[in-house]
Design an enzyme around this catalytic site. Sequence first.
Site, mmCIF file in Angstrom:
data_model
loop_
_atom_site.group_PDB
_atom_site.id
_atom_site.type_symbol
_atom_site.label_atom_id
_atom_site.label_comp_id
_atom_site.label_asym_id
_atom_site.label_seq_id
_atom_site.Cartn_x
_atom_site.Cartn_y
_atom_site.Cartn_z
ATOM 1 N N PRO A 130 0.868 -0.938 0.249
ATOM 2 C CG PRO A 130 -0.821 -1.530 1.512
ATOM 3 C CD PRO A 130 0.317 -2.230 0.989
ATOM 4 C CB SER A 134 7.762 3.979 -7.816
ATOM 5 O OG SER A 134 6.720 4.452 -8.600
ATOM 6 C CB ILE A 159 -1.446 -8.977 -5.682
ATOM 7 C CG1 ILE A 159 -0.389 -8.029 -4.684
ATOM 8 C CG2 ILE A 159 -0.713 -10.194 -6.240
ATOM 9 C CD1 ILE A 159 0.696 -7.740 -5.197
ATOM 10 N N GLY A 341 -15.527 8.863 -33.387
ATOM 11 C CA GLY A 341 -16.352 10.119 -32.728
ATOM 12 C C GLY A 341 -17.348 9.722 -31.453
ATOM 13 C CD GLU A 365 5.240 -6.609 -15.309
ATOM 14 O OE1 GLU A 365 6.336 -6.900 -15.457
ATOM 15 O OE2 GLU A 365 4.492 -7.601 -15.378
ATOM 16 C CB THR A 367 5.296 4.882 -13.378
ATOM 17 O OG1 THR A 367 6.503 4.841 -12.867
ATOM 18 C CG2 THR A 367 4.133 4.307 -12.421
ATOM 19 C CD GLU A 369 5.775 9.207 -14.531
ATOM 20 O OE1 GLU A 369 5.572 7.993 -14.600
ATOM 21 O OE2 GLU A 369 5.136 10.013 -15.048
HETATM 22 C C1 LIG Z 1 -4.310 -3.355 -12.628
HETATM 23 C C2 LIG Z 1 -2.896 -3.438 -11.620
HETATM 24 C C3 LIG Z 1 -2.131 -4.890 -11.732
HETATM 25 C C4 LIG Z 1 -1.119 -4.920 -10.864
HETATM 26 N N1 LIG Z 1 -0.515 -5.994 -10.690
HETATM 27 C C5 LIG Z 1 0.472 -6.281 -9.866
HETATM 28 C C6 LIG Z 1 1.206 -7.443 -9.504
HETATM 29 O O1 LIG Z 1 0.710 -8.588 -9.903
HETATM 30 N N2 LIG Z 1 2.195 -7.616 -8.652
HETATM 31 C C7 LIG Z 1 2.578 -6.274 -7.835
HETATM 32 O O2 LIG Z 1 3.476 -6.390 -7.345
HETATM 33 N N3 LIG Z 1 2.143 -5.058 -8.302
HETATM 34 C C8 LIG Z 1 1.088 -4.957 -8.884
HETATM 35 N N4 LIG Z 1 0.728 -3.746 -9.518
HETATM 36 C C9 LIG Z 1 1.282 -2.546 -8.870
HETATM 37 C C10 LIG Z 1 2.216 -1.786 -9.785
HETATM 38 O O3 LIG Z 1 3.221 -2.311 -10.233
HETATM 39 C C11 LIG Z 1 2.425 -0.366 -9.236
HETATM 40 O O4 LIG Z 1 0.947 0.516 -9.074
HETATM 41 C C12 LIG Z 1 3.310 0.569 -9.860
HETATM 42 O O5 LIG Z 1 4.542 0.018 -9.840
HETATM 43 C C13 LIG Z 1 3.235 1.976 -9.385
HETATM 44 O O6 LIG Z 1 3.273 1.849 -7.890
HETATM 45 P P1 LIG Z 1 2.429 2.821 -7.113
HETATM 46 O O7 LIG Z 1 0.886 2.559 -7.689
HETATM 47 O O8 LIG Z 1 2.449 2.747 -5.751
HETATM 48 O O9 LIG Z 1 2.559 4.243 -7.464
HETATM 49 P P2 LIG Z 1 3.469 5.350 -6.825
HETATM 50 O O10 LIG Z 1 5.049 4.558 -6.653
HETATM 51 O O11 LIG Z 1 3.089 6.123 -5.608
HETATM 52 O O12 LIG Z 1 3.784 6.568 -7.881
HETATM 53 C C14 LIG Z 1 3.017 7.729 -8.021
HETATM 54 C C15 LIG Z 1 3.412 8.464 -9.086
HETATM 55 O O13 LIG Z 1 4.767 8.953 -8.612
HETATM 56 C C16 LIG Z 1 5.678 8.647 -9.875
HETATM 57 N N5 LIG Z 1 6.758 8.552 -9.170
HETATM 58 C C17 LIG Z 1 7.466 7.710 -8.008
HETATM 59 N N6 LIG Z 1 8.729 7.546 -7.680
HETATM 60 C C18 LIG Z 1 9.186 8.443 -8.821
HETATM 61 C C19 LIG Z 1 10.550 8.959 -9.094
HETATM 62 N N7 LIG Z 1 11.517 8.420 -8.458
HETATM 63 N N8 LIG Z 1 10.795 9.770 -10.062
HETATM 64 C C20 LIG Z 1 9.586 10.371 -10.860
HETATM 65 N N9 LIG Z 1 8.445 10.040 -10.475
HETATM 66 C C21 LIG Z 1 8.074 8.955 -9.496
HETATM 67 C C22 LIG Z 1 5.245 7.378 -10.460
HETATM 68 O O14 LIG Z 1 5.845 7.512 -11.562
HETATM 69 C C23 LIG Z 1 3.706 7.784 -10.492
HETATM 70 O O15 LIG Z 1 3.400 8.836 -11.497
HETATM 71 C C24 LIG Z 1 -0.332 -3.629 -10.352
HETATM 72 C C25 LIG Z 1 -1.300 -2.291 -10.504
HETATM 73 C C26 LIG Z 1 -2.224 -2.399 -11.054
HETATM 74 C C27 LIG Z 1 -2.950 -1.117 -11.293
#
Ligand SMILES: Cc1cc2nc3c(=O)[nH]c(=O)nc-3n(C[C@H](O)[C@H](O)[C@H](O)COP(=O)(O)OP(=O)(O)OC[C@H]3O[C@@H](n4cnc5c(N)ncnc54)[C@H](O)[C@@H]3O)c2cc1C
Length: 381
Positions: A130, A134, A159, A341, A365, A367, A369
């Site tokens: 939670p 990243s 997950i 459209g 996997e 973002t 960024e």
């Molecule tokens: C449908 C779905 C399926 C998924 N399946 C899995 C799975 O099977 N297993 C698993 O482990 N995870 C899974 N995920 C998680 C996914 O990998 C994460 O959501 C993703 O890595 C981003 O983490 P976060 O959502 O916490 O965003 P955050 O890390 O909080 O990022 C928020 C924003 O800040 C930016 N940011 C963060 N750090 C930096 C930086 N250093 N520089 C610039 N920008 C930055 C990010 O790019 C983003 O725009 C899944 C997510 C979704 C939505």
Amino acid sequence: MTVNFIETENQKLIRQMVRDFGALEMKPKMMEWDENQEFPIQLFRKMGSLGLMGVLVPEEYNGAGFGYLEYITAICEVSKIDGSIGLSMAAHNSLCTNHILQFGDEEQKRKYLPKLATGDWLGAWGLTEPNTGSDAANMRTTANRDGDYYVLNGAKNFITHGKSGNVAVVIVRTGELGDSRGMTSFIIEKGSPGFSSGKKENKLGMRASETAELIFTDCRIHKSQMLGGEGEGFVQAMKVLDGGRISIAALSLGIAMGAYEAALKYSKERHQFNQPISKFQGIAFKLADMATKIEAAKLLTYRAGDLKNKGSDVTRESAMAKLFASEVAVEVANEGVQIFGGYGYTKDFPAEKYYRDAKLCTIGEGTSEIQKLVISRSILK
Ligand SMILES: Cc1cc2nc3c(=O)[nH]c(=O)nc-3n(C[C@H](O)[C@H](O)[C@H](O)COP(=O)(O)OP(=O)(O)OC[C@H]3O[C@@H](n4cnc5c(N)ncnc54)[C@H](O)[C@@H]3O)c2cc1C
């Protein structure tokens, strides 16, 4: 550098097989799954019987025994029809199954791979928490040693197959916070005491792919369930993601191709001002841009796959392919809606679903960024 654009016989067979399967088993039901956010678990069992749940798994473990080029083709063709099925297929194959294939000992491979590769079992993979997405190295879920056991406490979120997965590979903290050598991977079976699933997410797109929380409350896991050694979890996860990102690039490519082909067809059928809208340069140029971006994404994706097949380090190439292809998927899907459209804004046509599904590709996997972080570190080191 040699470049070979000729599709192998296996790729051609896979493409046709997935098209036939999709027409029969996916197309008639996919909007219902999407609408109801229904995870069609039986579909994955059928995909298993076709080898689609163990594409990279060697035949000795009941897998299809293919390489990354065939894998890209398979994910791409599935995702052209329904991205959410492509996402689940990618998470099962590239993350859970591939982690065990790459880092499991012989006993673990014999125990889990045949079930996963045939689709009898569905796999999940938990890195994200939670509060740490990243910044995965900052994870808080812990595993404390107690004799021959480890006791896990904490939660993983977002997950894929968090509820329906029969087995999950999770990466948890066994050492100090912030220490990349302080994390370890474990294989955890559904039903293990102290292991449960939590909230299922209600999502914008990829709605037929199940996304849920994993919860650990004094969950005792025998040390034989550890993958590799203590402290190797983070490095393993990064290697697993190198391959995983190729599959997200393939997923993106499939969505982009699906959105483009639907828009191309519609542009020839829809008439305004007494001519097909494809005759307007404003629409034709959109199609030209879409097709060009897709070709570029295809080259990056297959190149990363080819290098992976050859055993090269693909950290940079897989990040480039994932970054580019996912952004292309979003741009192409967006233009797809525009070409349709008002009809593109309705659920009577496929454009809106591609548009919703595509956005996940720039997030999951790592973002966009984070891909830029990976690429720039590799360029600047
Ligand atoms: C449908 C779905 C399926 C998924 N399946 C899995 C799975 O099977 N297993 C698993 O482990 N995870 C899974 N995920 C998680 C996914 O990998 C994460 O959501 C993703 O890595 C981003 O983490 P976060 O959502 O916490 O965003 P955050 O890390 O909080 O990022 C928020 C924003 O800040 C930016 N940011 C963060 N750090 C930096 C930086 N250093 N520089 C610039 N920008 C930055 C990010 O790019 C983003 O725009 C899944 C997510 C979704 C939505």
